[in-house]
Design an enzyme around this catalytic site. Structure first.
Site, PDB file in Angstrom:
ATOM      1  N   ALA A  19       0.822  -1.219   0.000  1.00  0.00           N
ATOM      2  CA  ALA A  19       0.000   0.000   0.000  1.00  0.00           C
ATOM      3  C   ALA A  19       0.854   1.266   0.000  1.00  0.00           C
ATOM      4  O   ALA A  19       1.902   1.278   0.627  1.00  0.00           O
ATOM      5  CB  ALA A  19      -0.888  -0.015   1.245  1.00  0.00           C
ATOM      6  N   PRO A  20       0.425   2.319  -0.711  1.00  0.00           N
ATOM      7  CA  PRO A  20      -0.848   2.492  -1.409  1.00  0.00           C
ATOM      8  C   PRO A  20      -0.891   1.938  -2.835  1.00  0.00           C
ATOM      9  O   PRO A  20      -1.854   2.203  -3.555  1.00  0.00           O
ATOM     10  CB  PRO A  20      -1.016   4.007  -1.421  1.00  0.00           C
ATOM     11  CG  PRO A  20       0.391   4.543  -1.459  1.00  0.00           C
ATOM     12  CD  PRO A  20       1.216   3.571  -0.668  1.00  0.00           C
ATOM     13  N   GLY A  21       0.130   1.194  -3.244  1.00  0.00           N
ATOM     14  CA  GLY A  21       0.001   0.474  -4.507  1.00  0.00           C
ATOM     15  C   GLY A  21       0.773   1.058  -5.675  1.00  0.00           C
ATOM     16  O   GLY A  21       0.603   0.606  -6.810  1.00  0.00           O
ATOM     17  N   ASP A  55      -0.808  -6.072   2.405  1.00  0.00           N
ATOM     18  CA  ASP A  55      -0.419  -5.008   3.329  1.00  0.00           C
ATOM     19  C   ASP A  55      -1.205  -5.201   4.617  1.00  0.00           C
ATOM     20  O   ASP A  55      -2.303  -5.747   4.618  1.00  0.00           O
ATOM     21  CB  ASP A  55      -0.697  -3.611   2.745  1.00  0.00           C
ATOM     22  CG  ASP A  55       0.155  -2.534   3.398  1.00  0.00           C
ATOM     23  OD1 ASP A  55       1.150  -2.089   2.795  1.00  0.00           O
ATOM     24  OD2 ASP A  55      -0.171  -2.112   4.535  1.00  0.00           O
ATOM     25  N   ASP A  86      -0.046  -9.861   7.371  1.00  0.00           N
ATOM     26  CA  ASP A  86       1.248  -9.493   7.935  1.00  0.00           C
ATOM     27  C   ASP A  86       2.334 -10.194   7.119  1.00  0.00           C
ATOM     28  O   ASP A  86       2.372 -11.431   7.071  1.00  0.00           O
ATOM     29  CB  ASP A  86       1.266  -9.953   9.412  1.00  0.00           C
ATOM     30  CG  ASP A  86       2.585  -9.647  10.088  1.00  0.00           C
ATOM     31  OD1 ASP A  86       3.522  -9.159   9.424  1.00  0.00           O
ATOM     32  OD2 ASP A  86       2.675  -9.903  11.312  1.00  0.00           O
ATOM     33  N   ASP A 105       9.026  -3.938  -0.093  1.00  0.00           N
ATOM     34  CA  ASP A 105       9.209  -2.482   0.069  1.00  0.00           C
ATOM     35  C   ASP A 105       8.869  -2.180   1.531  1.00  0.00           C
ATOM     36  O   ASP A 105       7.789  -1.694   1.849  1.00  0.00           O
ATOM     37  CB  ASP A 105       8.251  -1.761  -0.890  1.00  0.00           C
ATOM     38  CG  ASP A 105       8.470  -0.271  -0.925  1.00  0.00           C
ATOM     39  OD1 ASP A 105       9.479   0.198  -0.385  1.00  0.00           O
ATOM     40  OD2 ASP A 105       7.614   0.429  -1.491  1.00  0.00           O
ATOM     41  N   CYS A 151      12.958   3.523   1.690  1.00  0.00           N
ATOM     42  CA  CYS A 151      13.179   4.933   1.348  1.00  0.00           C
ATOM     43  C   CYS A 151      13.971   5.565   2.490  1.00  0.00           C
ATOM     44  O   CYS A 151      13.636   6.627   2.981  1.00  0.00           O
ATOM     45  CB  CYS A 151      11.881   5.665   1.048  1.00  0.00           C
ATOM     46  SG  CYS A 151      10.658   5.586   2.367  1.00  0.00           S
TER      47      CYS A 151
HETATM   48  C1  LIG Z   1       6.986   1.923   2.083  1.00  0.00           C
HETATM   49  S1  LIG Z   1       5.320   1.571   2.305  1.00  0.00           S
HETATM   50  C2  LIG Z   1       4.971   0.691   0.820  1.00  0.00           C
HETATM   51  C3  LIG Z   1       4.777   1.547  -0.404  1.00  0.00           C
HETATM   52  C4  LIG Z   1       4.240   0.776  -1.584  1.00  0.00           C
HETATM   53  N1  LIG Z   1       5.087  -0.345  -1.927  1.00  0.00           N
HETATM   54  C5  LIG Z   1       4.051   1.639  -2.814  1.00  0.00           C
HETATM   55  O1  LIG Z   1       4.912   1.667  -3.670  1.00  0.00           O
HETATM   56  O2  LIG Z   1       3.010   2.303  -2.905  1.00  0.00           O
HETATM   57  C6  LIG Z   1       5.379   0.286   3.463  1.00  0.00           C
HETATM   58  C7  LIG Z   1       4.064  -0.413   3.698  1.00  0.00           C
HETATM   59  O3  LIG Z   1       4.306  -1.536   4.526  1.00  0.00           O
HETATM   60  C8  LIG Z   1       3.130  -1.774   5.269  1.00  0.00           C
HETATM   61  N2  LIG Z   1       3.524  -2.680   6.383  1.00  0.00           N
HETATM   62  C9  LIG Z   1       4.201  -2.390   7.497  1.00  0.00           C
HETATM   63  N3  LIG Z   1       4.425  -3.517   8.206  1.00  0.00           N
HETATM   64  C10 LIG Z   1       3.872  -4.530   7.510  1.00  0.00           C
HETATM   65  C11 LIG Z   1       3.763  -5.927   7.721  1.00  0.00           C
HETATM   66  N4  LIG Z   1       4.299  -6.515   8.791  1.00  0.00           N
HETATM   67  N5  LIG Z   1       3.116  -6.660   6.795  1.00  0.00           N
HETATM   68  C12 LIG Z   1       2.571  -6.085   5.702  1.00  0.00           C
HETATM   69  N6  LIG Z   1       2.641  -4.763   5.457  1.00  0.00           N
HETATM   70  C13 LIG Z   1       3.288  -3.995   6.338  1.00  0.00           C
HETATM   71  C14 LIG Z   1       2.664  -0.401   5.669  1.00  0.00           C
HETATM   72  O4  LIG Z   1       1.284  -0.416   5.964  1.00  0.00           O
HETATM   73  C15 LIG Z   1       3.001   0.405   4.399  1.00  0.00           C
HETATM   74  O5  LIG Z   1       1.860   0.490   3.586  1.00  0.00           O
END
Ligand SMILES: C[S@@+](CC[C@H](N)C(=O)[O-])C[C@H]1O[C@@H](n2cnc3c(N)ncnc32)[C@H](O)[C@@H]1O
Length: 429
Positions: free
Chosen positions: A252-254, A272, A298, A317, A370
């Site tokens: 997310a957000p995709g 996510d 998760d 990511d 990032c």
């Molecule tokens: C850097 S953002 C991802 C951005 C996304 N890849 C994009 O390009 O739009 C990291 C994401 O990891 C999710 N997140 C954090 N811990 C997580 C977990 N244990 N399992 C799945 N998602 C997780 C957060 O909710 C967040 O949306």
């Protein structure tokens, strides 16, 4: 202007107390009369400006106060007015008059005299105060001291440039949907609409001036999306082909999910943990006419959602300190603590350890953050390689990741058109 100043006081107070910047700004906007785009833009600029320059503003404010301020709202108001006096074209007398009037809006009328006196003294002593404030690093760079120290150790030659880039205004960069339109055709459409833009790497186009997305030709129809040039490197690096099973584990957000789907016809699983952010994956893919299996789960506990069939490609990511994107999120500079770094590193390890076993032999795994801190980047990958004898590092293309000292391999440092990102590509032998 005094209403905007007072609204910015409220947003800044909550953000500096630890609340989410985007949500607070959105809540302030909802409270304004619809269509008042000028005031929205002003509140946004005041908040971003103060958070960007907070170290310097406080260094100039402190000598102007005879005694400690008891009302934190007045501190925000004075920071805002100093930002306007130093960094905007607003007329100085108007800034001061409106800040005095904002005291009434804030129901702090007795403080009018103090606000007036502080700001007028600032205008008289501006040059002297500005040069005195240059003496501390927190004021010079407007970053917390621990952050500056850490970057100095990790990037002795580049730390000042990284900090300065982290305080710039972020450009608006578009990702051209390769399925629907060529980059040059997109540039022509922008030019025809009077929007100056230029091509960056691959599918990226950067606008000379940011614009609301609704005004960008092709946005609503899904021809373009907003995505930083550094983030746009993920999908091509993962090299997903037609028919592959691909996992985007923190989706997310995709943005990266959508880019992957624009490049090949794959079966994509987008996972996510955060339900609100996951809803944005659905709406983003809908706008672009793309589809994925979207799962709330998760990434560190795949047994709860994985069907047992290995993936050909995995994108991780992972959640991180976001230390590479402070120009987009200047609140991060003041809300992060040094102790957040090992906390994020632990979450990253748990996710990577859980995902590695989901990868098919010969499959590729792209690790992304990032962040510019080594603990979340190179050190994570060194650990993964040490623990998994079937993991092999794949070289990144030299044209996008020019030679860097070994300890910085895969690191994109923030600059005028790139957010700070880290990439490591691995393959299962
Ligand atoms: C850097 S953002 C991802 C951005 C996304 N890849 C994009 O390009 O739009 C990291 C994401 O990891 C999710 N997140 C954090 N811990 C997580 C977990 N244990 N399992 C799945 N998602 C997780 C957060 O909710 C967040 O949306």
């Amino acid at each position: 202007m005094q209403d905007a100043q007072a609204q910015a006081v409220a947003v800044l107070g909550r953000v500096l107390a630890g609340r989410n910047f985007d949500s607070e700004l959105a809540a302030a906007w909802r409270g304004m009369p619809p269509g008042n785009t000028g005031q929205r833009a002003l509140v946004q600029d005041l908040c971003y400006g103060v958070l960007r320059h907070l170290g310097a503003l406080d260094a100039m404010l402190e000598p102007l106060l005879d005694k400690p301020l008891r009302d934190e709202r007045l501190r925000q108001l004075l920071r805002i007015a100093l930002y306007q006096l130093l960094h905007t074209r607003a007329a100085p007398h108007a800034v001061v008059d409106h800040a005095v009037r904002a005291c009434a809006v804030l129901r702090a009328a007795p403080a009018k005299g103090l606000v007036n006196a502080v700001l007028r003294t600032f205008l008289r002593r501006r040059t002297e105060l500005q040069s005195a404030s240059e003496r501390t690093e927190v004021a010079r760079y407007s970053f917390p001291q621990w952050w500056i120290e850490r970057l100095r150790v990790q990037y002795p030659d580049a730390f000042a440039a990284i900090l300065q880039a982290g305080n710039q205004h972020a450009p608006l960069t578009l990702r051209v949907n390769a399925r629907r339109i060529a980059r040059d055709a997109c540039l022509e459409r922008l030019a025809a609409a009077g929007i100056a833009a230029r091509a960056l790497e691959r599918h990226a186009v950067v606008l000379d001036k940011p614009l609301p997305v609704q005004q960008i030709p092709g946005f609503a129809e899904g021809l373009v999306s907003v995505q930083d040039a550094s983030a746009q490197r993920a999908a091509p690096l993962l090299d997903a082909r037609d028919g592959m099973r691909v996992l985007d584990a923190c989706a997310a957000p995709g943005g990266k999910s959508a880019h992957l789907l624009e490049l090949a016809q794959m079966r994509l699983t987008a996972v996510d943990q955060n339900p609100e952010r996951l809803a944005r994956v659905s709406s983003n893919l809908l706008r672009l006419g793309l589809a994925a299996d979207i799962i709330r789960g998760d990434a560190a506990d795949p047994d709860a959602w994985w069907d047992g069939v290995p993936f050909d490609r995995i994108l991780a990511d992972v959640p991180c300190t976001a230390s590479g994107v402070t120009r987009r999120h200047p609140d991060i500079k003041w809300s992060r603590r040094e102790s957040d770094i090992p906390r994020f590193a632990q979450r990253q390890q748990a996710i990577v350890d859980a995902l590695w076993r989901l990868l098919a032999p010969g499959g590729k795994f792209l690790y992304v953050t990032c962040s510019v801190f080594r603990e979340e980047n190179q050190l994570q990958i060194a650990r993964l390689l040490e623990l998994n004898s079937d993991a092999q590092r794949v070289a990144l293309p030299a044209e996008e990741f020019p030679d860097a000292p070994q300890q910085h391999a895969g690191q994109i440092l923030p600059d005028a058109v790139h957010d700070g990102f880290y990439y490591a590509l691995l393959q299962k032998t």
